[in-house]
Design an enzyme around this catalytic site. Structure first.
Site, short mmCIF file in Angstrom:
data_model
loop_
_atom_site.label_atom_id
_atom_site.label_comp_id
_atom_site.label_asym_id
_atom_site.label_seq_id
_atom_site.Cartn_x
_atom_site.Cartn_y
_atom_site.Cartn_z
N ASP A 1 -16.20 -11.55 -41.99
CA ASP A 1 -14.89 -10.95 -42.25
C ASP A 1 -13.95 -11.99 -42.88
O ASP A 1 -13.29 -11.71 -43.89
CB ASP A 1 -14.32 -10.45 -40.91
CG ASP A 1 -12.89 -9.97 -41.02
OD1 ASP A 1 -12.68 -8.83 -41.42
OD2 ASP A 1 -11.97 -10.77 -40.72
N LYS B 1 -12.10 -12.38 -46.84
CA LYS B 1 -10.67 -12.67 -47.04
C LYS B 1 -10.49 -13.96 -47.82
O LYS B 1 -9.59 -14.07 -48.67
CB LYS B 1 -9.97 -12.74 -45.68
CG LYS B 1 -9.93 -11.37 -44.99
CD LYS B 1 -9.58 -11.49 -43.53
CE LYS B 1 -9.55 -10.12 -42.85
NZ LYS B 1 -9.42 -10.23 -41.39
#
Ligand code: NAP
Length: 429
Positions: free
Chosen positions: A202, A206
Site C-alpha cells: 500500500d 503511494k
C-alpha cells in the site's frame, strides 16, 4: 450551463457513503463555496441488495457502472470503487466523454497513472486524486499548486496508518508484531489479511504517486523498492529507543542528479525528528524543498470521513472548474527520468548480529565491515556469552556495500545469525 453539477458516483462503500453523507450535511456550505449546486444523481454499486446507511432517492442506485458513466445526465464522475478494473475502463470512458473525474484509487494511479493523465490531458478535463495518498491529508494539491515553484529534494511519509499503529504499539506497549497486528485487526485498522499493509504494498503505491507528482516523472509501483515491517522485532524497537530513535515505515521519494528514487522500508528516525512523534494510525508527510526548507503535514490517512473530505475538496474544485468552463492546474508533462536503484542509495544502517562466545569475534566482524568500506559509528553489546548480541550503527554507506558486508558476515563462524538491518534517517548524503 445551469447552476447544477450532476455527479455520477461509482462505489458507495466506506468512502462513497461518507461522501454522500457530507454532501448532504454540508449542502449549503458546499453550494456557497463551489458557487454551484453539486448533486449526486446516479450511484453505482456492486450489490443492490446490500443495506446502506445513506439516503438516496429512488432510482439513483444501480449496479450498472457503465450506464452511470455514459449517462447524459451525469456531468462529473467520482470513482471510489477501488482496484484496477473496472475502475480504469470506467475512468477512461468518462474522460473520453469530457467528464472530469475525481478518484481515490492509489492502486490504479500507481500502475496506470500515465495513461489516465494523458487521457485527461487529451480531453482537456480535470482528473483529481487528492485522496489517493494519505487520505484526509492535503498533499497532492500542496505539491502541485502551493509548491509548484519549488525544487523538491525529498518527501518522506508515514502513509500507512495500519503499520504506524502496529509499530506504535510495539514501541509503547512492548507488544510483539503478531500481538500488535491482532489488536489493529480488532480495532478495524487492519484487514483480516494484512499483507498489503505490513509488506509495504500500500505504501509503495503511494510512494509511486508521490514521486510522480513531486518530480514530474513517471514512476510506477514496480519502480518502488519495497520492504515491509514483518521482520522488525520488539528487540529492534527497544534497541532503537536506547539509541535515540523511533522505528517507522517510511515511503521515501527523492531526486538526485536527475535520477528519481522511490522506496518503502522501515527506518530508524531520530526521536527529535517531527516524523518520530507521529503515533498510532496517524499519517504524516515531511517535505524538503530547496526554497521552502522543511515542512510537515499531519492527519488521518484513512477512514471513510477523512478520505471523503479529500474527495469532496477535489469534487468542489472540479465542479467549480466545470461550471466556469475552465480546468484546474494540470500535473504537466511527465518525463521518463531514470530510477535510482536501491543499491546505489546511501544511508546509515543499524545491524544486529547474534554472535557466539569466542575470542576475536569483534575483530572478525570489524574486518568484514572494513573490507567493504562500511565504517562503524557505534557498537553495543547486549548479553554475555552464548546468545550475546552486537548492535552496530554504521556511518553513511552505500546500500550495495552494506549488502555485501551482511552476506559475508553471515558466513563467519563467530556469527550465529544476522538479526535485523534497518536504515537510519539522518546521515544521508
Ligand atoms: N477506506 C479508506 O480509508 C480509504 C482511504 C484512502 C483511499 N481509499 C480508496 O478509496 C476507494 C474506495 O475505498 P472504500 O474503502 O470505500 O472501499 P469499499 O468500502 O470496499 O467500497 C467499494 C464500493 O465499490 C462498489 N463496487 C465494487 N465493485 C463494483 C463494480 N464493479 N461496479 C460498481 N460498484 C462496485 C462496492 O459495492 P457494494 O457496496 O455493493 O459492495 C462498494 O460500494 C479505494 O480506491 C481505496 O483505495 C480508501
Amino acid at each position: 450551463m445551469t447552476d447544477l453539477v450532476r455527479v455520477g458516483l461509482l462505489g458507495c462503500g466506506n468512502v462513497g457513503a461518507a461522501l454522500v453523507r457530507v454532501l448532504d450535511t454540508n449542502a449549503d456550505l458546499i453550494r456557497r463555496r463551489a458557487g454551484v449546486k453539486i448533486e449526486v444523481t446516479r450511484v453505482a454499486v456492486h450489490n443492490l441488495a446490500k443495506e446502506r446507511d445513506v439516503a438516496l432517492a429512488p432510482g439513483v442506485l444501480t449496479n450498472d457502472a457503465d450506464a452511470v458513466v455514459s449517462d447524459h445526465d451525469v456531468d462529473l464522475v467520482v470513482e471510489v470503487i477501488g482496484g484496477v478494473e473496472p475502475a480504469r475502463s470506467l475512468i477512461l470512458t468518462a474522460l473520453k466523454a469530457h467528464k472530469p473525474v475525481v478518484t481515490a484509487n492509489k492502486e490504479l494511479l500507481a500502475n496506470f497513472g500515465g495513461e489516465l493523465f494523458e487521457a485527461a490531458e487529451t480531453a482537456g478535463v480535470d482528473l483529481l486524486f487528492e485522496a489517493s495518498v494519505a487520505g484526509g491529508i492535503p498533499l497532492m494539491r500542496p505539491l502541485r499548486e502551493s509548491l509548484a515553484g519549488e525544487r523538491i529534494r525529498r518527501v518522506m511519509g508515514i502513509v500507512n496508518g495500519t503499520t504506524n499503529y502496529v509499530l506504535t504499539r510495539m514501541t509503547e506497549e512492548g507488544s510483539t508484531f503478531a500481538e500488535a497486528v491482532a489488536e489493529a485487526q480488532a480495532l478495524g485498522y487492519a484487514e483480516r489479511d494484512p499483507t498489503a499493509d505490513v509488506e509495504g504494498f500500500d505504501a509503495a503505491a503511494k510512494a509511486a504517486i508521490i514521486a510522480t507528482i513531486a518530480f514530474g516523472a513517471r514512476v510506477v509501483g514496480g519502480d518502488v523498492y519495497r520492504e515491509g515491517i514483518t521482520h522488525v522485532t520488539a528487540d529492534d524497537i527497544a534497541a532503537a529507543a536506547e539509541l535515540g530513535y523511533g522505528v517507522k515505515l517510511l515511503a521515501v521519494a527523492d531526486e538526485r542528479d536527475g535520477r528519481v528514487g522511490a522506496r518503502v522500508h522501515p527506518a530508524m528516525v531520530p526521536v527529535d525528528h517531527p516524523l518520530a512523534s507521529v503515533r498510532g494510525s496517524y499519517n504524516a508527510v515531511f517535505i524538503e524543498g530547496e526554497t521552502v526548507g522543511q515542512l510537515m503535514l499531519l492527519g488521518r490517512g484513512a477512514g471513510g470521513g477523512p478520505t471523503a473530505s479529500a474527495v469532496l475538496g477535489d469534487l468542489i474544485d472540479a465542479a467549480k472548474n466545470l461550471h466556469a468552463g475552465a480546468r484546474g492546474a494540470t500535473i504537466g508533462a511527465l518525463t521518463r527520468k531514470p530510477i535510482q536503484p536501491i543499491d546505489e542509495t546511501a544511508s546509515q544502517f543499524y545491524v544486529s548480529l547474534d554472535v557466539v562466545d569466542r575470542p576475536g569475534v569483534l575483530a572478525a566482524i570489524a574486518g568484514v565491515f572494513g573490507k567493504h568500506n562500511v565504517s562503524i559509528q557505534s557498537m553495543q553489546q547486549k548479553g554475555q556469552g552464548e546468545g550475546a548480541r552486537l548492535i552496530f550503527v554504521t556511518h553513511l554507506a552505500r546500500e550495495a556495500a552494506l549488502t555485501a558486508t551482511i552476506h559475508e558476515v553471515r558466513d563467519l563462524d563467530v556469527v550465529a545469525s544476522v538479526g535485523s538491518v534497518l536504515r537510519v534517517i539522518g546521515g544521508e548524503e
